[in-house]
Design a protein around this motif. Structure first.
Motif, PDB file in Angstrom:
ATOM      1  N   ILE A 102      10.713  37.038 105.428  1.00 12.47           N
ATOM      2  CA  ILE A 102       9.129  37.313 106.718  1.00 12.47           C
ATOM      3  C   ILE A 102       9.093  38.190 107.478  1.00 12.47           C
ATOM      4  N   ARG A 103       8.034  38.846 106.998  1.00 14.46           N
ATOM      5  CA  ARG A 103       6.876  40.554 107.924  1.00 14.46           C
ATOM      6  C   ARG A 103       6.623  39.565 109.037  1.00 14.46           C
ATOM      7  N   TYR A 104       6.430  40.360 109.987  1.00 14.69           N
ATOM      8  CA  TYR A 104       5.554  39.893 110.976  1.00 14.69           C
ATOM      9  C   TYR A 104       4.969  41.814 111.211  1.00 14.69           C
ATOM     10  N   PRO A 174      15.327  37.944 107.024  1.00 15.44           N
ATOM     11  CA  PRO A 174      14.311  38.535 107.542  1.00 15.44           C
ATOM     12  C   PRO A 174      14.021  39.523 106.664  1.00 15.44           C
ATOM     13  N   ASP A 175      12.958  40.350 107.816  1.00 17.69           N
ATOM     14  CA  ASP A 175      12.226  42.020 106.884  1.00 17.69           C
ATOM     15  C   ASP A 175      11.445  42.302 107.791  1.00 17.69           C
ATOM     16  N   VAL A 176      10.755  43.460 107.831  1.00 15.09           N
ATOM     17  CA  VAL A 176      10.306  44.447 108.761  1.00 15.09           C
ATOM     18  C   VAL A 176       9.563  43.628 109.580  1.00 15.09           C
ATOM     19  N   GLY A 177       9.833  44.176 110.125  1.00 10.63           N
ATOM     20  CA  GLY A 177       9.353  43.133 112.042  1.00 10.63           C
ATOM     21  C   GLY A 177      10.127  41.893 112.922  1.00 10.63           C
ATOM     22  N   THR A 178      11.693  41.527 111.972  1.00 12.48           N
ATOM     23  CA  THR A 178      11.997  40.250 112.029  1.00 12.48           C
ATOM     24  C   THR A 178      13.315  40.614 111.639  1.00 12.48           C
ATOM     25  N   GLY A 218      28.600  40.992 107.883  1.00 11.57           N
ATOM     26  CA  GLY A 218      28.522  41.828 106.846  1.00 11.57           C
ATOM     27  C   GLY A 218      26.364  41.976 106.543  1.00 11.57           C
ATOM     28  N   ARG A 219      26.672  40.933 106.724  1.00  4.39           N
ATOM     29  CA  ARG A 219      24.562  40.576 106.654  1.00  4.39           C
ATOM     30  C   ARG A 219      23.485  42.485 106.615  1.00  4.39           C
ATOM     31  N   GLU A 220      23.500  41.390 108.210  1.00  3.00           N
ATOM     32  CA  GLU A 220      22.743  42.619 109.031  1.00  3.00           C
ATOM     33  C   GLU A 220      22.878  44.063 108.580  1.00  3.00           C
ATOM     34  N   ALA A 222      24.625  44.524 105.283  1.00  2.00           N
ATOM     35  CA  ALA A 222      24.456  44.448 104.024  1.00  2.00           C
ATOM     36  C   ALA A 222      23.060  45.660 103.075  1.00  2.00           C
ATOM     37  N   THR A 223      21.840  45.401 103.256  1.00  2.00           N
ATOM     38  CA  THR A 223      21.210  46.229 102.438  1.00  2.00           C
ATOM     39  C   THR A 223      21.146  47.434 102.910  1.00  2.00           C
ATOM     40  N   GLY A 224      21.595  48.135 103.748  1.00  2.00           N
ATOM     41  CA  GLY A 224      21.982  49.336 103.553  1.00  2.00           C
ATOM     42  C   GLY A 224      23.203  49.988 102.875  1.00  2.00           C
ATOM     43  N   GLY A 251      11.521  55.576 107.903  1.00  2.00           N
ATOM     44  CA  GLY A 251      11.641  54.161 108.263  1.00  2.00           C
ATOM     45  C   GLY A 251      13.218  53.620 109.189  1.00  2.00           C
ATOM     46  N   PHE A 252      13.519  53.399 110.124  1.00  2.00           N
ATOM     47  CA  PHE A 252      14.240  54.145 110.421  1.00  2.00           C
ATOM     48  C   PHE A 252      14.288  52.866 111.605  1.00  2.00           C
ATOM     49  N   GLY A 253      14.994  51.107 111.145  1.00  2.00           N
ATOM     50  CA  GLY A 253      15.078  49.966 111.134  1.00  2.00           C
ATOM     51  C   GLY A 253      15.943  49.664 110.669  1.00  2.00           C
ATOM     52  N   ASN A 254      16.141  48.113 110.176  1.00  2.00           N
ATOM     53  CA  ASN A 254      17.640  47.738 109.728  1.00  2.00           C
ATOM     54  C   ASN A 254      17.832  48.249 108.452  1.00  2.00           C
ATOM     55  N   VAL A 255      17.845  48.537 108.049  1.00  2.00           N
ATOM     56  CA  VAL A 255      17.737  49.143 106.134  1.00  2.00           C
ATOM     57  C   VAL A 255      17.841  50.822 106.514  1.00  2.00           C
ATOM     58  N   GLY A 256      16.842  50.996 106.941  1.00  2.00           N
ATOM     59  CA  GLY A 256      17.291  53.095 107.074  1.00  2.00           C
ATOM     60  C   GLY A 256      18.292  52.980 107.922  1.00  2.00           C
ATOM     61  N   GLY A 274      12.126  59.521 109.838  1.00  2.00           N
ATOM     62  CA  GLY A 274      10.334  59.346 110.513  1.00  2.00           C
ATOM     63  C   GLY A 274      10.234  57.437 110.640  1.00  2.00           C
ATOM     64  N   ASP A 275       9.637  57.043 112.093  1.00  2.00           N
ATOM     65  CA  ASP A 275       8.762  55.355 111.799  1.00  2.00           C
ATOM     66  C   ASP A 275       7.381  55.450 111.960  1.00  2.00           C
ATOM     67  N   TRP A 276       7.246  54.077 112.276  1.00  2.00           N
ATOM     68  CA  TRP A 276       5.381  54.240 113.238  1.00  2.00           C
ATOM     69  C   TRP A 276       5.098  54.881 114.071  1.00  2.00           C
ATOM     70  N   LYS A 277       5.406  55.269 114.343  1.00  2.00           N
ATOM     71  CA  LYS A 277       5.668  56.545 115.539  1.00  2.00           C
ATOM     72  C   LYS A 277       5.254  57.973 114.915  1.00  2.00           C
ATOM     73  N   ALA A 326      12.767  53.439 103.677  1.00  2.00           N
ATOM     74  CA  ALA A 326      13.417  52.111 103.803  1.00  2.00           C
ATOM     75  C   ALA A 326      11.981  51.939 104.877  1.00  2.00           C
ATOM     76  N   ALA A 327      11.053  51.660 104.718  1.00  2.00           N
ATOM     77  CA  ALA A 327       9.703  51.697 105.748  1.00  2.00           C
ATOM     78  C   ALA A 327       9.237  50.742 104.524  1.00  2.00           C
ATOM     79  N   LEU A 328       7.143  51.189 104.876  1.00  2.57           N
ATOM     80  CA  LEU A 328       7.188  50.028 103.555  1.00  2.57           C
ATOM     81  C   LEU A 328       6.146  50.150 102.296  1.00  2.57           C
ATOM     82  N   ALA A 349      13.321  50.631 100.601  1.00  2.00           N
ATOM     83  CA  ALA A 349      12.351  49.630 100.660  1.00  2.00           C
ATOM     84  C   ALA A 349      11.392  48.650  99.497  1.00  2.00           C
ATOM     85  N   ASN A 350      10.871  48.464  99.644  1.00  3.78           N
ATOM     86  CA  ASN A 350      10.413  47.683  98.982  1.00  3.78           C
ATOM     87  C   ASN A 350       9.419  48.193  98.458  1.00  3.78           C
ATOM     88  N   GLY A 351       8.929  48.449  97.042  1.00  5.78           N
ATOM     89  CA  GLY A 351       7.960  48.618  96.388  1.00  5.78           C
ATOM     90  C   GLY A 351       7.762  50.627  96.595  1.00  5.78           C
TER      91      GLY A 351
END
Ligand code: NAD
Length: 449
Positions: A102-104, A174-178, A218-220, A222-224, A251-256, A274-277, A326-328, A349-351
């Motif tokens: 789920i992406r927010y 979870p996905d981006v923003g969740t 290990g889920r949090e 796991a992608t990394g 992208g320096f969120g969960n995955v990055g 880097g990230d959104w900012k 690892a962003a969008l 990231a996906n795609g």
């Protein structure tokens, strides 16, 4: 057609497509980027040609089974009501329940969610996990809302989805923003609204939950972790020394952040991110553990002490050994591919890569480990979480990591062998393994009635 719905509040109505000349495609994607669903379709068409996927199966996979759009009001902290638009796309469930995040995010659109849902179908099939593909999201910026508003948005969205999700039917994550907290609010709402008679049997309606509420060790990360398994396999096969090499992460969120932290343990050095900012760099290295703490405090990598700000163009032009987007999606277009200077791209990231950009990468000898393999550690451990919930078990971290390592290595090897046997690139190889598996299931089951 949608699933029968038990609630008057959650009608299941497939959304209408806009006329674009190709009726599989909607016109809701950001103008400056290519259409994500078109990109997913192009990937599917390319692989289908290589493995000779029968035309009827190709046309089934070219459309999601269900597209659900819900508009719902939520009361804001100031007392006003605000409308939100939420999506859940269920791409395919021939191999098992729909599964996907789920992406927010403010750029969420129907076509983006359709693309992401289809990639989930292929990711599960590639790993031979008994899941189909789904994805959802809400078009808004979570950064602009308080925790209590986020909770009400999440609960109202889950209520609007109603019986269109479920532990044996469609399982978000979870996905981006969740994150885990948002998954727990979804689980709690679902348990209380849909499955009140058998509450705990419904714990597995979402994965990626917190440990306290039925999540898996290990889920949090796991992608990394899965990304790093791919990198270590690649390095071993090519006798490439990771100790002392450099990498960058978009992208320096969960995955990055998890990929950066785990990869740094091999002796590799993060030099730009880097990230959104905005983007930052330090040629001598950035400590990903301390950076993650800084991001948790400030919401962005920008301003991290000891780094200098760089532009997006400079970021893509920074020479490194390994680049992890690892962003969008569709962040690597032709211009970025021409600018990139690295040996390996591992799609967290996906795609993230436009198909049109790939020839420029291959021309430069850059290897690419595609998303449905590289970032699949998340869905693999989501599967383990779902199994633990079903069996009322709790596996320890070592057990989860051991299973993940084995599965990632096995699938990596399968993709590598397919690519060398069929003399194709790794994206096509991974996609072919996935769609051949789906094709076999359809061939044996037939099409109802
Ligand atoms: P996240 O929300 O934790 O992190 C996303 C990161 O991307 C943040 O640092 C954010 O600031 C950055 N970002 C957002 N917009 C950006 C922009 N325009 N330019 C640059 N950076 C931007 O999300 P995540 O879970 O880490 O997901 C990242 C990617 O990985 C997505 O493509 C997601 O679909 C994919 N993915 C996630 C998982 C998972 O388990 N969370 C699994 C597989 C794939």
């Amino acid at each position: 057609m949608g699933r029968f719905c038990r609630f008057r509040e959650c009608p299941v109505r497939p959304s209408a497509s806009l006329a674009t000349g190709d009726d599989r495609i909607e016109t809701t994607m950001a103008e400056e980027k290519p259409n994500a669903y078109k990109a997913a379709q192009d990937q599917l068409d390319s692989a289908a040609k290589i493995c000779g996927l029968p035309a009827p199966i190709l046309s089934i996979l070219s459309q999601p089974k269900n597209e659900l759009i819900v508009n719902f009001p939520v009361r804001m902290d100031n007392g006003e009501l605000k409308m939100f638009k939420g999506y859940r796309v269920q791409h395919n469930n021939v191999l098992g329940p729909y599964k996907g995040g789920i992406r927010y995010h403010e750029m969420v659109s129907l076509d983006e969610v359709k693309a992401l849902a289809s990639w989930m179908t292929y990711k599960g099939a590639l790993h031979d996990i008994p899941f189909g593909g789904g994805k959802g999201g809400i078009k808004f910026s979570p950064r602009d809302h308080s925790q209590s508003e986020l909770e009400r948005i999440t609960r109202r969205f889950t209520h609007a989805l109603g019986a269109n999700i479920g532990p044996e039917y469609d399982i978000p994550a979870p996905d981006v923003g969740t994150n885990g907290q948002i998954m727990v609010w979804m689980m709690d709402t679902y348990m209380n609204v849909v499955g009140f008679g058998d509450k705990n049997a419904n714990r597995g309606v979402v994965t990626g939950k917190t440990l306290a509420c039925g999540g898996s060790y290990g889920r949090e990360s796991a992608t990394g972790q899965g990304i790093v398994h791919c990198i270590t396999e690649w390095a071993r096969d090519r006798r490439f020394e990771l100790n002392g090499c450099s990498f960058s992460v978009q992208g320096f969120g969960n995955v990055g952040s998890n990929a950066a932290k785990i990869l740094s343990r091999t002796g590799a050095t993060l030099v730009a991110t880097g990230d959104w900012k905005g983007y930052i760099m330090n040629g001598d290295g950035i400590n990903p553990f301390k950076l993650a703490e800084y991001v948790a405090r400030t919401g962005s990598v920008v301003g991290y002490p000891g780094t200098r700000p760089i532009t997006r163009e400079e970021f893509f032009g920074t020479a490194v050994d390994i680049f992890i987007p690892a962003a969008l999606e569709l962040e690597i277009g032709v211009a970025e591919a021409k600018a990139l200077s690295c040996k390996l791209i591992v799609e967290g990231a996906n795609g993230p890569t436009d198909l049109a950009a790939e020839p420029y990468l291959y021309e430069k000898g850059i290897a690419l480990i595609p998303d449905i393999l590289a970032n699949s550690g998340g869905v693999v451990v989501s599967y383990y979480e779902w199994l633990q919930n079903k069996r009322s078990e709790r596996w320890d971290l070592e057990e989860v990591e051991e299973r993940l390592t084995k599965r990632m290595k096995r699938t990596y090897l399968a993709v590598s062998e397919y690519a060398s046997t069929k003399k194709c690139d790794w994206r096509n190889a991974a996609m072919c393994i996935a769609i051949e598996r789906i094709g076999r299931a359809y061939a044996e089951r037939g099409i109802f009635p």
